[in-house]
Design a protein around this motif. Structure first.
Motif, PDB file in Angstrom:
ATOM      1  N   SER A 153      26.348  12.188  20.905  1.00  0.00           N
ATOM      2  CA  SER A 153      25.974  13.037  22.034  1.00  0.00           C
ATOM      3  C   SER A 153      24.457  13.132  22.067  1.00  0.00           C
ATOM      4  CB  SER A 153      26.586  14.436  21.875  1.00  0.00           C
ATOM      5  OG  SER A 153      26.198  15.008  20.636  1.00  0.00           O
ATOM      6  N   ALA A 154      23.931  13.499  23.237  1.00  0.00           N
ATOM      7  CA  ALA A 154      22.483  13.619  23.396  1.00  0.00           C
ATOM      8  C   ALA A 154      21.951  14.790  22.562  1.00  0.00           C
ATOM      9  CB  ALA A 154      22.149  13.840  24.863  1.00  0.00           C
ATOM     10  N   ALA A 155      20.662  14.714  22.218  1.00  0.00           N
ATOM     11  CA  ALA A 155      20.050  15.746  21.371  1.00  0.00           C
ATOM     12  C   ALA A 155      20.158  17.133  22.007  1.00  0.00           C
ATOM     13  CB  ALA A 155      18.592  15.388  21.115  1.00  0.00           C
ATOM     14  N   ASN A 156      20.054  17.218  23.356  1.00  0.00           N
ATOM     15  CA  ASN A 156      20.112  18.563  23.949  1.00  0.00           C
ATOM     16  C   ASN A 156      21.507  19.184  23.848  1.00  0.00           C
ATOM     17  OD1 ASN A 156      21.238  17.004  25.953  1.00  0.00           O
ATOM     18  ND2 ASN A 156      19.612  17.375  27.458  1.00  0.00           N
ATOM     19  N   LEU A 157      22.536  18.368  23.688  1.00  0.00           N
ATOM     20  CA  LEU A 157      23.873  18.936  23.446  1.00  0.00           C
ATOM     21  C   LEU A 157      23.993  19.439  22.006  1.00  0.00           C
ATOM     22  CD1 LEU A 157      26.298  16.605  25.407  1.00  0.00           C
ATOM     23  CD2 LEU A 157      25.096  18.646  26.126  1.00  0.00           C
ATOM     24  N   LYS A 158      23.327  18.740  21.096  1.00  0.00           N
ATOM     25  CA  LYS A 158      23.308  19.236  19.711  1.00  0.00           C
ATOM     26  C   LYS A 158      22.556  20.566  19.676  1.00  0.00           C
ATOM     27  CE  LYS A 158      23.657  14.666  17.554  1.00  0.00           C
ATOM     28  NZ  LYS A 158      23.494  13.671  18.627  1.00  0.00           N
ATOM     29  N   GLY A 165      26.036  28.889  18.049  1.00  0.00           N
ATOM     30  CA  GLY A 165      26.840  29.167  16.856  1.00  0.00           C
ATOM     31  C   GLY A 165      27.786  28.054  16.452  1.00  0.00           C
ATOM     32  N   GLY A 166      27.584  26.849  16.973  1.00  0.00           N
ATOM     33  CA  GLY A 166      28.503  25.757  16.661  1.00  0.00           C
ATOM     34  C   GLY A 166      27.902  24.742  15.706  1.00  0.00           C
ATOM     35  N   THR A 167      28.512  23.581  15.658  1.00  0.00           N
ATOM     36  CA  THR A 167      28.063  22.542  14.726  1.00  0.00           C
ATOM     37  C   THR A 167      28.254  21.156  15.338  1.00  0.00           C
ATOM     38  OG1 THR A 167      28.280  21.654  12.469  1.00  0.00           O
ATOM     39  CG2 THR A 167      30.310  22.356  13.533  1.00  0.00           C
ATOM     40  N   VAL A 168      27.573  20.192  14.739  1.00  0.00           N
ATOM     41  CA  VAL A 168      27.819  18.781  15.023  1.00  0.00           C
ATOM     42  C   VAL A 168      28.903  18.324  14.049  1.00  0.00           C
ATOM     43  CG1 VAL A 168      26.747  16.468  15.058  1.00  0.00           C
ATOM     44  CG2 VAL A 168      25.387  18.473  15.674  1.00  0.00           C
ATOM     45  N   CYS A 169      29.650  17.281  14.399  1.00  0.00           N
ATOM     46  CA  CYS A 169      30.526  16.647  13.407  1.00  0.00           C
ATOM     47  C   CYS A 169      30.423  15.144  13.583  1.00  0.00           C
ATOM     48  CB  CYS A 169      31.983  17.097  13.571  1.00  0.00           C
ATOM     49  SG  CYS A 169      32.822  16.366  14.990  1.00  0.00           S
ATOM     50  N   VAL A 364      13.943  21.199  21.807  1.00  0.00           N
ATOM     51  CA  VAL A 364      15.318  20.697  21.600  1.00  0.00           C
ATOM     52  C   VAL A 364      15.571  20.524  20.101  1.00  0.00           C
ATOM     53  CG1 VAL A 364      16.875  18.745  22.032  1.00  0.00           C
ATOM     54  CG2 VAL A 364      15.333  19.541  23.843  1.00  0.00           C
ATOM     55  N   LYS A 365      14.543  20.000  19.436  1.00  0.00           N
ATOM     56  CA  LYS A 365      14.673  19.706  18.004  1.00  0.00           C
ATOM     57  C   LYS A 365      15.048  20.956  17.197  1.00  0.00           C
ATOM     58  CE  LYS A 365      11.883  16.201  16.159  1.00  0.00           C
ATOM     59  NZ  LYS A 365      10.593  15.686  15.752  1.00  0.00           N
ATOM     60  N   LYS A 366      14.452  22.069  17.574  1.00  0.00           N
ATOM     61  CA  LYS A 366      14.633  23.301  16.793  1.00  0.00           C
ATOM     62  C   LYS A 366      16.128  23.637  16.610  1.00  0.00           C
ATOM     63  CE  LYS A 366      13.982  28.163  17.442  1.00  0.00           C
ATOM     64  NZ  LYS A 366      13.701  29.145  18.459  1.00  0.00           N
ATOM     65  N   TRP A 367      16.889  23.693  17.726  1.00  0.00           N
ATOM     66  CA  TRP A 367      18.295  24.075  17.630  1.00  0.00           C
ATOM     67  C   TRP A 367      19.180  22.900  17.238  1.00  0.00           C
ATOM     68  CZ3 TRP A 367      19.796  28.740  16.808  1.00  0.00           C
ATOM     69  CH2 TRP A 367      19.052  29.811  17.302  1.00  0.00           C
ATOM     70  N   ALA A 368      18.769  21.697  17.620  1.00  0.00           N
ATOM     71  CA  ALA A 368      19.562  20.520  17.230  1.00  0.00           C
ATOM     72  C   ALA A 368      19.533  20.367  15.705  1.00  0.00           C
ATOM     73  CB  ALA A 368      19.018  19.269  17.909  1.00  0.00           C
ATOM     74  N   LEU A 369      18.396  20.704  15.116  1.00  0.00           N
ATOM     75  CA  LEU A 369      18.293  20.633  13.653  1.00  0.00           C
ATOM     76  C   LEU A 369      19.235  21.649  12.998  1.00  0.00           C
ATOM     77  CD1 LEU A 369      16.941  19.419  11.150  1.00  0.00           C
ATOM     78  CD2 LEU A 369      15.095  21.091  11.405  1.00  0.00           C
ATOM     79  N   VAL A 370      19.314  22.842  13.583  1.00  0.00           N
ATOM     80  CA  VAL A 370      20.244  23.853  13.055  1.00  0.00           C
ATOM     81  C   VAL A 370      21.665  23.279  13.041  1.00  0.00           C
ATOM     82  CG1 VAL A 370      21.317  26.106  13.560  1.00  0.00           C
ATOM     83  CG2 VAL A 370      18.821  25.819  13.776  1.00  0.00           C
ATOM     84  N   ALA A 371      22.039  22.640  14.146  1.00  0.00           N
ATOM     85  CA  ALA A 371      23.411  22.116  14.258  1.00  0.00           C
ATOM     86  C   ALA A 371      23.648  20.948  13.297  1.00  0.00           C
ATOM     87  CB  ALA A 371      23.674  21.674  15.695  1.00  0.00           C
ATOM     88  N   LEU A 372      22.651  20.082  13.149  1.00  0.00           N
ATOM     89  CA  LEU A 372      22.819  18.938  12.234  1.00  0.00           C
ATOM     90  C   LEU A 372      22.814  19.391  10.776  1.00  0.00           C
ATOM     91  CD1 LEU A 372      20.694  16.212  14.039  1.00  0.00           C
ATOM     92  CD2 LEU A 372      23.088  15.972  13.344  1.00  0.00           C
ATOM     93  N   GLU A 373      21.982  20.377  10.463  1.00  0.00           N
ATOM     94  CA  GLU A 373      21.975  20.907   9.081  1.00  0.00           C
ATOM     95  C   GLU A 373      23.324  21.542   8.761  1.00  0.00           C
ATOM     96  OE1 GLU A 373      19.882  20.310   6.881  1.00  0.00           O
ATOM     97  OE2 GLU A 373      17.807  20.431   7.563  1.00  0.00           O
ATOM     98  N   ARG A 374      23.916  22.230   9.753  1.00  0.00           N
ATOM     99  CA  ARG A 374      25.256  22.808   9.533  1.00  0.00           C
ATOM    100  C   ARG A 374      26.241  21.693   9.212  1.00  0.00           C
ATOM    101  NH1 ARG A 374      25.046  26.603  14.528  1.00  0.00           N
ATOM    102  NH2 ARG A 374      24.016  28.363  13.547  1.00  0.00           N
ATOM    103  N   MET A 375      26.146  20.617   9.978  1.00  0.00           N
ATOM    104  CA  MET A 375      27.056  19.495   9.747  1.00  0.00           C
ATOM    105  C   MET A 375      26.887  18.942   8.331  1.00  0.00           C
ATOM    106  SD  MET A 375      27.108  15.732  11.423  1.00  0.00           S
ATOM    107  CE  MET A 375      25.890  15.030  10.342  1.00  0.00           C
TER     108      MET A 375
END
Ligand code: 13P
Ligand code: SF4
Length: 388
Positions: A153-158, A165-169, A364-375
């Motif tokens: 998915s695109a970075a802005n969706l991450k 409050g979600g995550t990437v998988c 975009v990076k700020k929140w996408a990083l949160v989601a990827l770190e969760r993953m």
């Protein structure tokens, strides 16, 4: 960003000369460079990769060389974006051909996901956001939806899932990620691959008919009634992989007929009817491990991208390995990383010019990083289970 045509000289190089020049540029760049290659890349690319892996492994590998100035990603655009998000600013991520996208990733965009989120909020009774932007929802039990995006998915969706409050998988850790989400909320909005979402839900014991609905971004309420959305556990985005959609239940039955004792092994981006029939399903790394560790003489019908299946055949001469689909099916966008593009990108880097850099904007990076770190904090499953 559009990919400009290659300079003429690269289009006329033969295979051996291209390979020699790639090796020379790599040697000139030395430890300033790391080359990552997804398993679906052709052999002529994989032979130059310092690391090869699936999406999950390469996201980890991207972080292994903080001293390297350049990470050249032989994969598709969303993978290069993830590498840029996960690595420090001094590291530049390069995608040799900017036209190497992912048709599945393109099936969900931020406007559609925001519209879906707003409609779900109205139906499920979330607090109306005061400022028009959907703030993270920490709703009461019974009304909260946790968004989970596949790494395709695109970075802005991450970033969207990170902020909400979600995550990437990835296909490696989808069951763990979805369980994580359901421990925190009442429902999961899973995008963009309906098949991975459905197979994952089934692996966790949910009933696709009763517990899951499909969200069509082109229809009001995704094509569902409000009651159905209230009752569903899984809201699955109507997206798919054009490569894995080609594999069918009929092909599995034909393989069993032709090769008694065959093991059918497929990727969870395939339709659930096939995944249920298969002996095993799992991510690309899982597929490789299953075949590599199998006993000599065993027979494997594999439902995934053809470059990987062909490599498995070559690397396991003591077993019979064939593609479940008799018509070969490469991922056409992965295939756009032709060796001549890799040669050009590396030679430009060696000459001091950074071409095809993939840069995710800081907001975009700020929140996408949160989601990827969760993953990455969620342990992958040891083995994918059978879907009943
Ligand atoms: P994995 O790399 O997670 O197995 O996913 C396969 C795929 O389709 C990559 O785009
Ligand atoms: Fe996208 Fe499918 Fe190609 Fe993977 S194999 S990059 S999901 S189109």
């Amino acid at each position: 960003m559009r990919q400009l045509p290659l300079p003429e000289e690269y289009t006329t190089l033969d295979e051996a000369e291209t390979s020699r020049r790639i090796s020379a540029a790599k040697a000139a760049l030395g430890s300033r460079l790391v080359v990552l290659g997804h398993h679906y890349q052709r052999d002529e690319i994989i032979q130059h990769a310092d690391y090869r892996g699936d999406s999950y492994k390469l996201a980890q590998d991207a972080r292994k060389h903080p001293e390297a100035e350049f990470i050249v990603f032989c994969g598709v655009h969303f993978m290069a974006e993830s590498a840029d998000i996960l690595t420090p600013d001094h590291q530049k991520v390069v995608l040799p051909n900017l036209a190497a996208g992912c048709s599945m990733a393109d099936m969900a965009n931020i406007f559609q996901v925001r519209a879906a989120w707003r409609q779900l909020g109205e139906v499920l009774g979330w607090p109306t956001p005061a400022n028009g932007t959907n703030r993270p929802v920490v709703a009461e039990k019974g009304a909260s939806v946790i968004p989970v995006t596949y790494i395709n998915s695109a970075a802005n969706l991450k970033a969207f899932v990170g902020e909400h409050g979600g995550t990437v998988c990835t296909s490696t850790n989808a069951p763990v990620a979805v369980k994580w989400a359901l421990d925190r909320g009442d429902k999961v909005l899973f995008f963009p691959d309906q098949h991975l979402g459905r197979n994952t839900g089934a692996t966790l014991g949910y009933d696709p008919e009763r517990d899951m609905v499909v969200w069509d971004p082109f229809k009001p309420l995704g094509g569902n009634t409000a009651d159905r959305l209230k009752q569903a556990k899984f809201i699955l985005w109507k997206g798919h992989c054009s490569v894995h959609a080609r594999f069918t239940l009929e092909q599995a039955l034909a393989a069993r007929e032709a090769h008694p004792g065959v093991k059918v092994l497929v990727h969870p981006e395939c339709d659930i009817s096939l995944v249920r029939e298969a002996d095993y399903n799992g991510s690309t790394e899982y597929i490789i491990r299953m075949v590599t560790e199998a006993a000599p003489g065993t027979v494997w019908a594999v439902g995934t991208e053809i470059n990987l299946v062909s490599r498995l055949q070559k690397e396991n001469p003591d077993k019979t390995v064939f593609c479940l689909d008799p018509q070969i099916c490469p991922c056409s966008t992965m295939y756009r990383i032709h060796p001549s593009f890799l040669c050009w990108a590396l030679e430009r880097l060696a000459a001091g010019e950074v071409v095809n850099q993939v840069v995710v904007p800081d907001d975009v990076k700020k929140w996408a990083l949160v989601a990827l770190e969760r993953m990455l904090s969620l342990a992958p499953v040891a083995a994918a289970s059978h879907v009943d």
